[in-house]
Design an enzyme around this catalytic site. Sequence first.
Site, PDB file in Angstrom:
ATOM      1  N   CYS A  49     -20.628  36.046   9.981  1.00 57.90           N
ATOM      2  CA  CYS A  49     -19.609  37.222  10.220  1.00 57.90           C
ATOM      3  C   CYS A  49     -19.920  38.257   9.044  1.00 57.90           C
ATOM      4  CB  CYS A  49     -18.381  36.581   9.763  1.00 57.90           C
ATOM      5  SG  CYS A  49     -17.665  35.189  10.906  1.00 57.90           S
TER       6      CYS A  49
ATOM      7  N   GLU B  63     -11.073  42.950   8.173  1.00 66.74           N
ATOM      8  CA  GLU B  63     -11.908  43.101   6.965  1.00 66.74           C
ATOM      9  C   GLU B  63     -12.211  44.565   6.228  1.00 66.74           C
ATOM     10  OE1 GLU B  63     -12.977  40.746   5.200  1.00 66.74           O
ATOM     11  OE2 GLU B  63     -12.163  38.909   6.769  1.00 66.74           O
TER      12      GLU B  63
ATOM     13  N   HIS C  16     -11.275  39.028  11.328  1.00 66.93           N
ATOM     14  CA  HIS C  16     -11.334  37.287  11.302  1.00 66.93           C
ATOM     15  C   HIS C  16      -9.836  36.921  11.844  1.00 66.93           C
ATOM     16  CE1 HIS C  16     -14.806  36.631   8.294  1.00 66.93           C
ATOM     17  NE2 HIS C  16     -15.025  35.709   9.025  1.00 66.93           N
TER      18      HIS C  16
END
EC number: 3.4.19.3
Lengths: 217, 217, 217, 217
Positions: free
Chosen positions: B144, B81, B168
């Site tokens: 998240c 991310e 992820h």
Amino acid sequence: MNKIILLTGFEPFGGDSINPSLEIAKNLQGKDFDGFIVKALEVPVRDTKCLNVMENAIKEYQPSVIISVGLAWGRSAISLERIGINTRDYPIPDNDGQQPINQPIDPEGPAAYFSTLPIRAIVKELRDSGIPAYISNTAGTYLCNQVMYGTLNYITKNQLPIKSGFIHIPYLSSQIAQKGEIIPSLPFETLVNSIEIAIKTSIRQQEDILLIAGAVN
Amino acid sequence: MNKIILLTGFEPFGGDSINPSLEIAKNLQGKDFDGFIVKALEVPVRDTKCLNVMENAIKEYQPSVIISVGLAWGRSAISLERIGINTRDYPIPDNDGQQPINQPIDPEGPAAYFSTLPIRAIVKELRDSGIPAYISNTAGTYLCNQVMYGTLNYITKNQLPIKSGFIHIPYLSSQIAQKGEIIPSLPFETLVNSIEIAIKTSIRQQEDILLIAGAVN
Amino acid sequence: MNKIILLTGFEPFGGDSINPSLEIAKNLQGKDFDGFIVKALEVPVRDTKCLNVMENAIKEYQPSVIISVGLAWGRSAISLERIGINTRDYPIPDNDGQQPINQPIDPEGPAAYFSTLPIRAIVKELRDSGIPAYISNTAGTYLCNQVMYGTLNYITKNQLPIKSGFIHIPYLSSQIAQKGEIIPSLPFETLVNSIEIAIKTSIRQQEDILLIAGAVN
Amino acid sequence: MNKIILLTGFEPFGGDSINPSLEIAKNLQGKDFDGFIVKALEVPVRDTKCLNVMENAIKEYQPSVIISVGLAWGRSAISLERIGINTRDYPIPDNDGQQPINQPIDPEGPAAYFSTLPIRAIVKELRDSGIPAYISNTAGTYLCNQVMYGTLNYITKNQLPIKSGFIHIPYLSSQIAQKGEIIPSLPFETLVNSIEIAIKTSIRQQEDILLIAGAVN
């Protein structure tokens, strides 16, 4: 600020001969929405130049609202972008052959800006009009995001009272039909109608900051 | 700061009995990477509590690096991310039945934080090891993202010298097999190996800030 | 018929330097499964020739079971093909540059043949082993389907007591990693293991025609 | 045979209150295409009954052409089905709660029938009209396939001079908007227009068996 809606679309790129985002802007050029007049603007798919064009248009027109529209391969519904990020990380070169990797848009700028359009109200109005829509959490790291971030950055730095945001649209059905591809698309009338609804909602919500409740994501 | 890697996974949610992100953390608990020891942490899928647990662990362990791992339905590769955003907009309720809509995580916080992990170097190392990986531009607006943003926000506000970011992962193959579903997945060994590579690269890159060039998106 | 399993894979095509289906066949060449020996066969991605190669191998080895394996871009699980159809309608040219459009494979043949492998039992065994699998209703209209249909057509016309069918596999993780793409994949060990399970189940089910109940689609 | 086009749609199922395929049929009921009149027929989403309804309508109307239309979740373009297969393997129960698994439609019937509509000409006409379309290689194993296979089987067994086939359509945009989902869709006007083009092309091609060359897949 004037009662002007600056509506932007991009020049064609990636081998396509037309760009539906630009066709929409041209189609709505000069149209009057409750006294607000649409000014259509063609934005180059070119690093740096895209923001020069945006800034010049803001100075010239002093719009109340800016709605920038771009094409998103593979998306199946109208996407109201939530946030623009301070990143240029082009997956393909731009129309000048430039491909910045992992660069900021503004080295002095913050990490991100949230859209100042009433994106939840627009999603609700679109759905109520029978057009699939949702809030998207990424405008990518190509020119679309650059225009979204750069415009909000310019507005913020210059403390201008302009609402601004970005809308990604699916491909045009006729474009996909001509190519013989199998990806999601919507007809031109639906795409134009979507942007008209976004404009109307943005004008109304500017005067009416009523909270739109309920999950629309 | 100690030579500690804080490796976090989430408790199960959404009806699943296990969460692969937690199984990975447990599997690597106590493992030594060049003198850096992994501390595994289970993070609740619960608004507010998730960040309380993170902050307490940071105070207790004073880690050098924090790698948070979460499950992403439908993704087919390891996703590093790029950015966490100041938004709670849950698509489903959390494990306490809470579902904040369109709320900030920190009303005083900035719009977003970029990951401080060497995400491009990790993508390169993963690919060189035969594991599909890419940089993702959205961690969503559920727990998240909340853990990613909240942790970076805490680190920044307290001026702590901790590298932190979020990864992820696709679903676990055996989980999908058991459910009889048809979505992308990877075996447990591949998922564990991916996080080991992320840990090793994060440790090495902390001392070695060599720029990793080339588009990996 | 001999206690031979004919396991086929395709030569590389579409610009790839390897084809995982062929690598699997080579990997299992000569392996003994309860007295059944694997004969690996490389099948050309070439119209007409692909079936010549299949027929010659059938005459030479007189196998009890034929399992043909092919690569399917974008699929995320092991796909047991239900049916092969009497159609050549290539989306891309073959390795000889041929691209038949809307042609039958056998102008005298029936519209389709169902797989004679125990596809539901194989799906069940794969899932019980933690490997995502399902029954697919189309093997496409390229060489994979041609090998499936053509082989079943040859077996039927010659009244041979051979079980035969086709299995589509996802891409190899290392191949996708190297290309930097973001499509579903599985590691080589998982792919090999899948075909081993398919072989074992096909051998066992040949002697054991117990009905496997329950929806697995 | 009469100058009748039998146009069928399904009753709603799976929790939806309307079924666009039925709305299209109702919309075109009685319409005259070059002397051919549309008879709309509602087909139940119920095992066995669906084919009883089809057979009764064929006896009553003696149509020249049958076009059956069904909804396909997730498809983004008009899909001309190439083939119907002799399989009932329902992924969900029908509207009577029945869910046959791995059963033939006709235990005495062949494995499959090809559509006898001019599917390539229809794809070409749709694309020339700006509507995305393609030839699909599977109509699934639920009621849509059952109607396609069963109708062609009945026509063949009774040696009737009727052209028949199946068209899968994407979801209706307004239906998806109302549900707040993010899957491909098209507006009602586009869907109706697609079926009108399919009707016109089927009538014309019945008298004109000119080969339509070129890959449209």
